[in-house]
Each structure stands twice: as structure tokens, then as C-alpha cells.
Design a protein around this motif. Structure first.
Motif, PDB file in Angstrom:
ATOM      1  N   ARG A 328       0.839  -1.195   0.000  1.00  0.00           N
ATOM      2  CA  ARG A 328       0.000   0.000   0.000  1.00  0.00           C
ATOM      3  C   ARG A 328       0.876   1.249   0.000  1.00  0.00           C
ATOM      4  NH1 ARG A 328      -5.017  -1.050  -0.150  1.00  0.00           N
ATOM      5  NH2 ARG A 328      -5.916  -2.897   0.851  1.00  0.00           N
ATOM      6  N   HIS A 329       0.463   2.202  -0.811  1.00  0.00           N
ATOM      7  CA  HIS A 329       1.137   3.489  -0.829  1.00  0.00           C
ATOM      8  C   HIS A 329       0.987   4.136   0.546  1.00  0.00           C
ATOM      9  CE1 HIS A 329       2.261   7.557  -1.924  1.00  0.00           C
ATOM     10  NE2 HIS A 329       2.591   7.158  -3.150  1.00  0.00           N
ATOM     11  N   PRO A 330       2.098   4.591   1.168  1.00  0.00           N
ATOM     12  CA  PRO A 330       2.011   5.087   2.543  1.00  0.00           C
ATOM     13  C   PRO A 330       1.205   6.369   2.703  1.00  0.00           C
ATOM     14  CG  PRO A 330       4.181   5.527   1.622  1.00  0.00           C
ATOM     15  CD  PRO A 330       3.466   4.654   0.643  1.00  0.00           C
ATOM     16  N   VAL A 331       0.921   7.045   1.588  1.00  0.00           N
ATOM     17  CA  VAL A 331       0.180   8.306   1.672  1.00  0.00           C
ATOM     18  C   VAL A 331      -1.231   8.154   1.109  1.00  0.00           C
ATOM     19  CG1 VAL A 331       0.116  10.731   1.001  1.00  0.00           C
ATOM     20  CG2 VAL A 331       2.313   9.630   1.538  1.00  0.00           C
ATOM     21  N   THR A 332      -1.322   7.620  -0.111  1.00  0.00           N
ATOM     22  CA  THR A 332      -2.633   7.541  -0.776  1.00  0.00           C
ATOM     23  C   THR A 332      -3.411   6.285  -0.411  1.00  0.00           C
ATOM     24  OG1 THR A 332      -1.781   6.369  -2.723  1.00  0.00           O
ATOM     25  CG2 THR A 332      -1.617   8.782  -2.718  1.00  0.00           C
ATOM     26  N   GLY A 333      -2.709   5.248   0.090  1.00  0.00           N
ATOM     27  CA  GLY A 333      -3.378   3.982   0.380  1.00  0.00           C
ATOM     28  C   GLY A 333      -3.605   3.134  -0.850  1.00  0.00           C
ATOM     29  N   GLU A 334      -3.176   3.617  -2.006  1.00  0.00           N
ATOM     30  CA  GLU A 334      -3.346   2.873  -3.259  1.00  0.00           C
ATOM     31  C   GLU A 334      -2.547   1.579  -3.231  1.00  0.00           C
ATOM     32  OE1 GLU A 334      -2.522   3.600  -8.061  1.00  0.00           O
ATOM     33  OE2 GLU A 334      -1.936   5.087  -6.566  1.00  0.00           O
ATOM     34  N   ARG A 335      -3.102   0.540  -3.868  1.00  0.00           N
ATOM     35  CA  ARG A 335      -2.410  -0.749  -3.934  1.00  0.00           C
ATOM     36  C   ARG A 335      -1.413  -0.729  -5.083  1.00  0.00           C
ATOM     37  NH1 ARG A 335      -4.911  -6.771  -4.651  1.00  0.00           N
ATOM     38  NH2 ARG A 335      -5.282  -5.938  -6.743  1.00  0.00           N
ATOM     39  N   LEU A 336      -0.126  -1.079  -4.778  1.00  0.00           N
ATOM     40  CA  LEU A 336       0.953  -1.043  -5.766  1.00  0.00           C
ATOM     41  C   LEU A 336       1.549  -2.427  -5.959  1.00  0.00           C
ATOM     42  CD1 LEU A 336       2.871   2.108  -4.417  1.00  0.00           C
ATOM     43  CD2 LEU A 336       1.094   2.061  -6.192  1.00  0.00           C
ATOM     44  N   PRO A 337       1.863  -2.825  -7.194  1.00  0.00           N
ATOM     45  CA  PRO A 337       2.441  -4.152  -7.429  1.00  0.00           C
ATOM     46  C   PRO A 337       3.914  -4.199  -7.021  1.00  0.00           C
ATOM     47  CG  PRO A 337       2.337  -2.946  -9.487  1.00  0.00           C
ATOM     48  CD  PRO A 337       1.658  -2.083  -8.457  1.00  0.00           C
ATOM     49  N   VAL A 338       4.366  -5.393  -6.636  1.00  0.00           N
ATOM     50  CA  VAL A 338       5.770  -5.616  -6.292  1.00  0.00           C
ATOM     51  C   VAL A 338       6.397  -6.490  -7.371  1.00  0.00           C
ATOM     52  CG1 VAL A 338       7.405  -6.464  -4.572  1.00  0.00           C
ATOM     53  CG2 VAL A 338       5.221  -5.482  -3.836  1.00  0.00           C
ATOM     54  N   TRP A 339       7.495  -5.977  -7.946  1.00  0.00           N
ATOM     55  CA  TRP A 339       8.202  -6.683  -9.014  1.00  0.00           C
ATOM     56  C   TRP A 339       9.629  -6.984  -8.576  1.00  0.00           C
ATOM     57  CZ3 TRP A 339       6.885  -7.397 -14.427  1.00  0.00           C
ATOM     58  CH2 TRP A 339       5.557  -7.091 -14.727  1.00  0.00           C
ATOM     59  N   ALA A 340      10.163  -8.081  -9.097  1.00  0.00           N
ATOM     60  CA  ALA A 340      11.605  -8.315  -9.024  1.00  0.00           C
ATOM     61  C   ALA A 340      12.221  -7.666 -10.250  1.00  0.00           C
ATOM     62  CB  ALA A 340      11.921  -9.805  -8.997  1.00  0.00           C
ATOM     63  N   ALA A 341      13.278  -6.891 -10.040  1.00  0.00           N
ATOM     64  CA  ALA A 341      13.898  -6.146 -11.150  1.00  0.00           C
ATOM     65  C   ALA A 341      15.411  -6.290 -11.079  1.00  0.00           C
ATOM     66  CB  ALA A 341      13.500  -4.678 -11.088  1.00  0.00           C
ATOM     67  N   ASP A 342      16.011  -6.528 -12.246  1.00  0.00           N
ATOM     68  CA  ASP A 342      17.462  -6.730 -12.323  1.00  0.00           C
ATOM     69  C   ASP A 342      18.270  -5.595 -11.724  1.00  0.00           C
ATOM     70  OD1 ASP A 342      17.619  -9.201 -13.397  1.00  0.00           O
ATOM     71  OD2 ASP A 342      18.581  -8.601 -15.271  1.00  0.00           O
ATOM     72  N   HIS A 343      17.816  -4.353 -11.938  1.00  0.00           N
ATOM     73  CA  HIS A 343      18.633  -3.214 -11.542  1.00  0.00           C
ATOM     74  C   HIS A 343      18.665  -2.999 -10.034  1.00  0.00           C
ATOM     75  CE1 HIS A 343      14.566  -1.375 -12.040  1.00  0.00           C
ATOM     76  NE2 HIS A 343      14.947  -0.605 -11.023  1.00  0.00           N
ATOM     77  N   VAL A 344      17.881  -3.763  -9.289  1.00  0.00           N
ATOM     78  CA  VAL A 344      17.906  -3.689  -7.827  1.00  0.00           C
ATOM     79  C   VAL A 344      18.847  -4.778  -7.317  1.00  0.00           C
ATOM     80  CG1 VAL A 344      16.544  -3.632  -5.718  1.00  0.00           C
ATOM     81  CG2 VAL A 344      15.512  -2.919  -7.892  1.00  0.00           C
ATOM     82  N   LEU A 345      19.808  -4.389  -6.486  1.00  0.00           N
ATOM     83  CA  LEU A 345      20.806  -5.321  -5.978  1.00  0.00           C
ATOM     84  C   LEU A 345      20.560  -5.601  -4.501  1.00  0.00           C
ATOM     85  CD1 LEU A 345      23.983  -3.800  -7.662  1.00  0.00           C
ATOM     86  CD2 LEU A 345      22.546  -5.667  -8.498  1.00  0.00           C
ATOM     87  N   PRO A 346      20.746  -6.842  -4.068  1.00  0.00           N
ATOM     88  CA  PRO A 346      20.418  -7.186  -2.680  1.00  0.00           C
ATOM     89  C   PRO A 346      21.326  -6.521  -1.659  1.00  0.00           C
ATOM     90  CG  PRO A 346      21.533  -9.021  -3.760  1.00  0.00           C
ATOM     91  CD  PRO A 346      21.226  -8.020  -4.831  1.00  0.00           C
ATOM     92  N   GLY A 347      22.529  -6.162  -2.061  1.00  0.00           N
ATOM     93  CA  GLY A 347      23.474  -5.596  -1.099  1.00  0.00           C
ATOM     94  C   GLY A 347      23.425  -4.097  -0.967  1.00  0.00           C
ATOM     95  N   TYR A 348      22.661  -3.422  -1.801  1.00  0.00           N
ATOM     96  CA  TYR A 348      22.601  -1.962  -1.771  1.00  0.00           C
ATOM     97  C   TYR A 348      21.334  -1.520  -1.061  1.00  0.00           C
ATOM     98  CZ  TYR A 348      26.429  -1.826  -5.133  1.00  0.00           C
ATOM     99  OH  TYR A 348      27.645  -1.969  -5.735  1.00  0.00           O
ATOM    100  N   GLY A 349      21.485  -0.616  -0.104  1.00  0.00           N
ATOM    101  CA  GLY A 349      20.330  -0.103   0.619  1.00  0.00           C
ATOM    102  C   GLY A 349      19.557  -1.229   1.273  1.00  0.00           C
ATOM    103  N   THR A 350      18.249  -1.227   1.048  1.00  0.00           N
ATOM    104  CA  THR A 350      17.392  -2.252   1.645  1.00  0.00           C
ATOM    105  C   THR A 350      17.096  -3.396   0.677  1.00  0.00           C
ATOM    106  OG1 THR A 350      15.372  -1.140   0.905  1.00  0.00           O
ATOM    107  CG2 THR A 350      16.284  -0.454   3.039  1.00  0.00           C
ATOM    108  N   GLY A 351      17.631  -3.329  -0.528  1.00  0.00           N
ATOM    109  CA  GLY A 351      17.313  -4.351  -1.527  1.00  0.00           C
ATOM    110  C   GLY A 351      15.968  -4.122  -2.176  1.00  0.00           C
ATOM    111  N   ALA A 352      15.403  -2.921  -1.983  1.00  0.00           N
ATOM    112  CA  ALA A 352      14.123  -2.567  -2.590  1.00  0.00           C
ATOM    113  C   ALA A 352      14.136  -1.084  -2.948  1.00  0.00           C
ATOM    114  CB  ALA A 352      12.964  -2.859  -1.630  1.00  0.00           C
ATOM    115  N   VAL A 353      13.433  -0.731  -4.023  1.00  0.00           N
ATOM    116  CA  VAL A 353      13.334   0.668  -4.431  1.00  0.00           C
ATOM    117  C   VAL A 353      11.896   0.954  -4.812  1.00  0.00           C
ATOM    118  CG1 VAL A 353      15.711   0.725  -5.291  1.00  0.00           C
ATOM    119  CG2 VAL A 353      13.845   0.213  -6.873  1.00  0.00           C
TER     120      VAL A 353
END
Length: 830
Positions: A328-353
């Protein structure tokens, strides 16, 4: 000798330097101390042309500092653990030490022949137990302070060498050593928590501005990658179905209540249309719906086979897999899909963008490729307001993130320092006591070193070595089968040098703090820019850690840094596979050390690339012969004492006086040029002085000019040439110095004194021509520039009269002697 110093001459001077300890650091407090350091070589074959360049440049600095009165510490060693020696041992059926020590002996011989002013009494090699004992000691100090730890993590794995690779050892997704496609594997590894020092590694670079190359500081800052922004929590939309993670997906964990992302632009939250996670991270498996598990597994396998650089390439289409999960969007409450994406790396930040297509080009391309909404371009008023709003809602807070990750130090290799811990069923991980260090390598060779998916130290051949009593409880335990990355060896070697010398290394400490206090930081570090990130970063980290432990006073190990350019051949990097390699030993045999050194330095500024195809050592060899002939001419004229006083009696305006002016100007300018690193220009100036001295010697004094002062001026010039040339061509310089009747070594001659009166600028007469005919003469300073001389010439009455009624086409200026005004008739239109 007409071709320059022979091999016999080189050998003779090497023996002299060794017997007299010419280049040993005295460390007696009689002179200011200067510590000069070159990145030590890896013993794979003989020295190559890259070594020839860095050693030649480094030696210019060392010899210059010594002439200027410093006590110079200029040590040499070898970074002698590593995979190449292990692979060679497997091929040859021998112990890695054979390959290593044979190559060290070869390289040491070449370095000595090259005439580098190393202090050989401080030599070290990292594969020696007396050295790696202290590498293990350093690891245990890090472990004791909670900075070394074990963790299961995805690593770069070479399926051919069957070992873990550091990120910098993966080039284009392949192993830099064997070329195999690198894959990702989950392994339990040892790490060092360099992230604990991230802020200091960044902030302390402010003190290095202007002393280190700007591009290196930029590379270091980017590698640490500090970013300020906010952590934002996207609550996971609940459902009653099982997660893929609960049915055994790789890397899966418990289903989280929220997905946390870090963003530097929390003000763009209104435009978020999806959330992306790393396909090879734990979040993907924990969130993935069962019906999407196969798709995620395929994506994960492909991602693990790709290098991080390839995955994060902004121009590359990013592969994506919908996980069947929503947040859920933390402001609007809208439902957002979660995707696995190549450009996100597990060791950087939280592993999610968070995906914001309206504000990020890569997110826009990902959204377009996978049919996701483009979203709104709306923003909140600013980052500060956005953070305040998140904190008020309890959905986020201000945060700082770093690109830097902890240092992976485990290697599944034999030829390295063993990790000094044991694993006990009852006590867990137990450090080896300091008094039992070093943990020596067992005697393995040949096929016992073959990679079989685990460290050779975990093989049956090492059973007797591996099985030990627990230092804590005395029960059965096993040594850790991994060895430490060679970056650990090279992260502190410069401190060990401080305590080496004639009395040998200390046997109770890695180095003596009082020695480091006298010599550190190294005044200059010389080496390739290829080590601009990790080696320098780890060396800086270890120095800061040892400062905190009270071992050193400094927080930065290297006061200044000089990066030399690359040596090319025919426009390309030298490579055996390309067939364009140049063997240093062959060049030394053909031309001699001095000619190679001069050619390397003269090729351009130190930081520029050198193309050996454009370099001419033969010309430099002939130049060395000219210097020796000049010394012979001067020696034949006799008189080796009081020549400075006699030279001072030359008649102003005479040939001898002009030569003295050239000599003292050369010395004066050389000091500034050397301080600025313009070594090639100094070589050119020495060449000019040789020509001037030769002409003066051949011409002799002018009629009526006293002979003795003239001869003394020539001798002064010849001796100055020998001293300055000693920075670049030490054998020629030593030989010339001795032929001139001076006591060796020229390295101890001291910097030549400069008579300020001889530096005064004289006036000269400039001829002003109009169309080739002299129309005026003006007196101008000898160092007048072109623009000033042009204006003066055009203002003279003779030029004004000669150009009356004519058009000035151009003005050719050859300051300070000639100006030629070119004219043509003025044409009039009827």
C-alpha cells in the motif's frame, strides 16, 4: 663506452651502492625524514614495462629528496600470496612457493639492475610466516572489536577456478583470471565491517584535496556513496495464501509486514506506481506468490549469472518479474504491485526501491517495458517537508544510506594467510591465541590444490592440519578452511616497512609504534590508478582502525598520491594474447638501464599514458654517451678544486658567463619542475645544458678572455649535469661524476647551489623588420613575451614610416630577438 654504460659498469655501481649502503634510511634524526612508497609488485614472471615506468618515476622523487637533504625511506617488497601462483603450482605439480620465490628472485635482480634506489634492508614478502603472522593478528583484532564477522551472502563464484571473486575481479561478467562466466552463489563467508568507518572514510578525504588526484578522490567518494534522504515503509497487502518463501524458494524468509525502501527524493512519493526488489535477495522469495515461484527462480538464476555492472547499466533494459504481491502506498493507500527487477541489488540499501516513472528515466523504461502506469509528476514542496510528513504519519524517517558494502575477505584458496580461528562444536568460533600465531599453511602441492568446490584446506590432504584441539575447551575442533584475501596483506604492509632494517623485523609486534610515529604518513605513494578504489580504501580503513587502537598517530596513510599513466604499445595495452608485449629484461639487454629509464621519463608527464612504440631508447643511449664524452673532455683539462670560485671570475658577457647563467638557471628551474612533477621537462633542460657545455668546451674562451675561468665554468656545467642526471640515469651520472674526479656517490652530492645574481634577467636587442628589412631596433627584457614585443615593435617610428600607406597582413614574433611585419599595398576601389 660510446654507447653508454655497459653491463659491467652497471654491475660495478650496484656493488658499490650495496657495499656502502648508499640508499639505506639512516633514521638517526640528523635530517628530515621523507617516506616514499611504491605499490609493491606481484611476482608473476619478470618485471614488465608498467613496473619500469612506476619505478623510474618513483626513483626520480627518491633521489631528488635525497639530494635536497632528506633521509629517505624507500623500501621494496612483494605482494606474494594469490591465485596465479596457486594455478601455476597445479599446472606444474609443485608448491606455490616455488613459482613465487623464483619470480621474486628474477624481479629483484631486474629491479637492482634498473638502478632503483631501494633500501633493500627493509625488503618484505607477504607469503613469509613472519609477515602473515601479523596479518592474522590484525584479523583477530578486528574480530575482537566486532569488525570481523561471518555471514551467509551471495558471492561471485568462478566455476573454473572454483573460488570466490571480489567485485573488481569480475570483468564483463567473467573471471579476470580465466575468463569463465561468473555466477552467484550463497556461501558463509568472513567479512570486515568497513561500513562502520564509512563517514570517516568520506570526511577525512577533505584533508587530501590537492594532494591526491581529483579523479581518485571522486572514485573513492562514489564507492562509499553516502546519500541522505528517507526510509519509507510500504505496508504489505495481506492475503491468506502461502508465500513462495514458505515452500522453499532460494533466499526466502518470513513474510514481512512491510517493504522498506531508501530514497533521496521522498518528495516524489505521489508519483510512485510500483515497488521493485532484488530477484536474488530474501525479499523476493518472502513476498513471491506460489504461482510466480517458477518465474522468479528463472529470473534469479539469470540475475546471478549477470555482473553487477551489467545489471545496473542505466541503458540496459531491466528484466522484471511480477511477484504476485502488493503493497500500500504510505500516503494515498493505493495498492501497488511488487516486481523483481534486475537493476535492484540485494546488497545496496534495503534491496528494494520505489518506482517513480515520472521522475526517473530507468523507472520510466521499466514501467513502459512491463505495462506499468507512468504515474503523476506531482511532488510535495521539498525533501524536508516530505520527511516531516512521513515522520508525522509513522511511515518513514530521515536516513542516510551508503553504497559501500562490507569487505568480503574469505577466499577458497590455499595460497593465502589462513583465517586464524577454529570451529568448535561446543564453543563455536574460537580465535587462535596470539602466542600460537602464525597459523602456518600445511605443505600441499600440485593436485592437492585442485579446486573441487571447496577450499583446498578443506580437502582430505589437509585433514591432519585442520583437526586441532579447541583453544578454549580442549575438545575436538577444526581450523577454518578459508584463507584471507590478498587485499588484507596489502592493507598494512607500509607500516611494517617502518620497523624493518639491519636489526631485522620485530618478533613481538607487527611494527613498532615509535617507528611509525617517525615515518608516517608516507610522504608520497606512487602506483597505478587501477588501485584507486579498493586497495587505497582498505589501507585507509586499516590505518584508521589502528589509530583507534593506539598503534599509529595518523588517520591517513599516504600524504600525497602519484598515479602514473599506462604503458601501451601500438595504441593498445600490452598483452601476451595480443602479441604486443615488451619484455623489460630484453630492453635492458639491448639499450641499458639508463636509456630505458630516460626514455620512459622523457615520454611525457607522469600521469599520461606512454606508447612504447613511440619511445626511442636508442637516442637516449647516445645521449648518455655524449654526457660521458663531456666528462672525459673536462677531466682532460684538469683542475678538480676551486672551480666554483674560478668560474665566478668569468668576464660578464663572455662565453663562460653565458654558460654559467645557463647552468644556474637550469638548476633553479629544475627544482620547481621536479616539485610539480614535470620530470620530462627536466630531462629536456639537462639535454640543453649538455649541448651548451659541449659548445662552450669546443669553442674555448673568446680572444682575450682568461682560460681558467672559462674552463671552470665548463666543469661546473658538467658536474651539474652529472648531479641532475643522477635522478634519471644513475649509472651514467655515477660514471661521469667519477671521471670528473669527484668522490662517489653522486647521489650524496647534494643539490647544486644557485647564484641568484646569475638569474637576473638581462636586456637584449630585438630587430624589427618590415617585409624582411630591418627598420628599427628596441631593447627589451630577455624574457619578454610575444604580445608585449609585438606592441613595442608596432609603436616604433621606423615601423610607422615603413607601413605608411600599406596594409599590415600579419606580424611574426620570435621573442626576444626578431619581429617581422608583413605588409601589402592598400588597394582602392575606383
Amino acid at each position: 663506452m660510446l654507447g653508454g654504460p655497459t653491463r659491467e659498469v652497471e654491475d660495478r655501481w650496484q656493488r658499490y651502492w650495496a657495499e656502502h649502503g648508499t640508499f639505506r634510511a639512516r633514521d638517526d634524526g640528523a635530517r628530515p625524514r621523507r617516506y616514499l612508497l611504491t605499490m609493491f609488485p606481484y611476482p608473476s614472471g619478470d618485471l614488465h614495462m608498467g613496473h619500469a615506468e612506476v619505478f623510474a618515476l618513483e626513483d626520480v622523487v627518491a633521489r631528488y629528496w635525497r639530494l635536497r637533504g632528506a633521509d629517505v625511506l624507500n623500501p621494496i617488497g612483494w605482494d606474494s600470496f594469490g591465485l596465479p601462483a596457486e594455478n601455476a603450482a597445479i599446472r606444474r605439480g609443485e608448491h606455490p612457493a616455488v613459482f613465487t620465490e623464483t619470480n621474486i628472485a628474477t624481479q629483484a635482480g631486474t629491479a637492482r639492475r634498473y638502478g632503483v634506489s631501494f633500501d633493500w634492508s627493509r625488503r618484505l614478502e607477504t607469503h613469509r610466516p613472519e609477515y602473515y603472522r601479523w596479518t592474522q593478528w590484525l584479523f583477530l583484532r578486528l574480530l575482537d572489536r566486532g569488525l570481523a564477522y561471518r555471514a551467509t551472502a551471495p558471492v561471485n563464484w568462478c566455476p573454473t577456478d572454483r573460488t570466490v571473486l571480489a567485485n573488481e575481479q569480475v570483468v564483463g561478467g567473467r573471471c579476470e583470471r580465466c575468463g569463465a562466466v561468473v555466477v552467484r552463489r550463497e556461501l558463509t563467508q568472513w567479512f570486515v565491517r568497513v561500513t562502520a568507518y564509512a563517514d570517516r572514510l568520506l570526511d577525512d578525504m577533505d584533508a587530501l584535496e590537492g594532494a591526491w588526484p581529483a579523479r581518485v578522490l571522486t572514485m573513492q567518494r562514489n564507492w562509499v556513496g553516502r546519500s541522505t534522504g528517507a526510509r519509507v515503509r510500504f505496508a504489505v497487502v495481506p492475503d491468506d495464501g502461502p508465500r513462495a518463501g514458505e515452500v522453499g524458494s532460494p533466499g526466502a524468509g518470513a513474510r514481512p509486514d512491510y517493504v522498506e525502501v531508501f530514497t533521496t527524493r521522498p518528495d516524489t512519493l505521489p508519483g510512485v506506481t510500483f515497488v521493485a526488489v532484488a530477484p536474488d535477495g530474501p525479499l523476493a522469495g518472502a513476498l513471491c506468490a506460489p504461482e510466480r515461484a517458477d518465474a522468479l527462480a528463472r529470473h534469479r538464476e539469470a540475475a546471478l549469472a549477470s555482473g553487477e555492472i551489467e545489471r545496473t547499466n542505466a541503458q540496459r533494459p531491466s528484466a522484471g518479474t511480477f511477484l504476485g504481491a502488493w503493497v500500500r502506498h504510505p500516503v494515498t493507500g493505493e495498492r501497488l504491485p511488487v516486481w523483481a527487477a534486475d537493476h535492484v541489488l540485494p546488497g545496496y540499501g534495503t534491496g528494494a526501491v520505489m518506482g517513480v516513472p515520472a521522475h526517473d528515466d530507468r523507472d520510466a523504461r521499466f514501467a513502459a517495458a512491463h505495462g506499468l502506469p507512468a504515474g503523476s509528476g506531482e511532488t510535495w514542496a521539498g525533501v524536508e517537508e516530505a520527511v516531516a510528513r512521513l515522520e508525522a504519519d509513522g511511515t518513514g524517517e530521515r536516513a542516510t544510506s551508503y553504497r559501500l558494502r562490507d569487505w568480503l575477505v574469505s577466499r577458497q584458496r590455499y595460497w593465502g594467510a589462513p583465517v586464524p580461528v577454529v570451529h568448535c562444536p561446543g564453543c563455536g568460533v574460537v580465535p587462535v591465541p596470539d602466542d600460537e600465531l602464525p597459523v602456518r599453511l600445511p605443505d600441499l602441492a600440485g593436485d592437492d590444490l585442485l579446486p573441487r568446490g571447496r577450499s583446498p584446506l578443506a580437502s582430505p590432504a589437509a585433514d591432519a592440519w585442520r583437526r586441532v584441539a579447541c583453544p578454549r575447551c580442549g575438545g575436538d575442533a577444526e581450523r577454518d578452511p578459508d584463507t584471507l584475501d590478498t587485499f588484507v596483506d596489502s592493507s598494512w604492509y607500509f607500516l611494517r616497512y617502518c620497523s624493518l632494517g639491519d636489526d631485522g623485523p620485530p618478533d613481538d609486534v607487527p611494527f613498532r609504534p615509535e617507528d611509525a610515529r617517525r615515518w608516517m604518513p608516507a610522504a608520497q605513494y606512487v602506483g597505478g590508478v587501477e588501485h584507486a578504489i579498493l586497495h587505497l580504501l582498505y589501507s585507509r580503513f586499516v590505518t584508521k582502525f589502528l589509530h583507534d587502537e593506539g598503534w599509529v598517530d595518523v588517520v591517513e596513510p599516504f600524504a600525497t598520491l602519484l598515479n602514473q599513466g599506462q604503458v601501451l604499445h601500438g595504441g593498445r595495452a600490452m598483452s601476451k594474447s595480443l602479441g604486443n608485449g615488451v619484455d623489460l629484461g630484453e630492453q635492458l639487454d639491448r639499450y641499458g638501464a639508463d636509456a630505458v629509464r630516460l626514455a620512459m621519463v622523457f615520454a611525457g608527464p607522469p600521469q599520461d599514458d606512454v606508447d612504447w612504440a613511440d619511445v626511442d631508447p636508442a637516442t637516449m643511449r647516445r645521449f648518455c654517451a655524449r654526457v660521458l664524452r663531456l666528462a672525459d673532455t673536462v677531466a682532460a683539462a684538469g683542475r678538480t678544486t676551486s672551480h666554483t670560485e674560478e668560474a665566478g671570475a668569468v668576464v660578464p658577457g663572455s662565453r663562460g658567463h653565458a654558460l654559467r647563467r645557463a647552468t644556474h638557471r637550469t638548476v633553479h628551474d629544475a627544482q620547481d619542475l621536479l616539485d610539480r612533477g614535470a620530470f620530462n621537462v627536466v630531462v629536456a633542460r639537462v639535454m640543453e645544458l649538455v649541448t651548451a657545455a659541449r659548445r662552450a668546451a669546443d669553442a674555448g674562451p673568446a680572444p682575450g678572455e682568461p682560460a681558467a675561468p672559462h674552463a671552470a665554468a665548463v666543469r661546473e656545467a658538467a658536474e651539474t649535469v652529472a648531479v641532475l642526471l643522477g635522478l634519471f640515469a644513475p649509472y651514467t651520472a655515477e660514471e661521469a661524476w667519477q671521471r670528473l674526479g669527484r668522490e662517489p656517490s653522486v647521489a650524496d652530492a647534494g643539490w647544486p647551489a644557485v647564484d641568484a645574481a646569475l638569474l637576473a634577467v638581462d636586456e637584449v636587442e630585438a630587430a624589427v623588420q618590415v617585409d624582411g628589412k630591418v627598420r628599427a631596433r628596441v631593447r627589451v627584457p630577455a624574457d619578454v613575451d610575444d604580445a608585449v614585443l609585438r606592441d613595442l615593435a608596432l609603436a616604433t617610428g621606423g615601423v610607422a614610416r615603413a607601413t605608411d600607406g600599406r596594409e599590415v597582413v600579419r606580424v611574426v614574433v620570435r621573442a626576444p630577438r626578431v619581429v617581422n611585419v608583413v605588409t601589402r599595398p592598400v588597394t582602392t576601389t575606383p
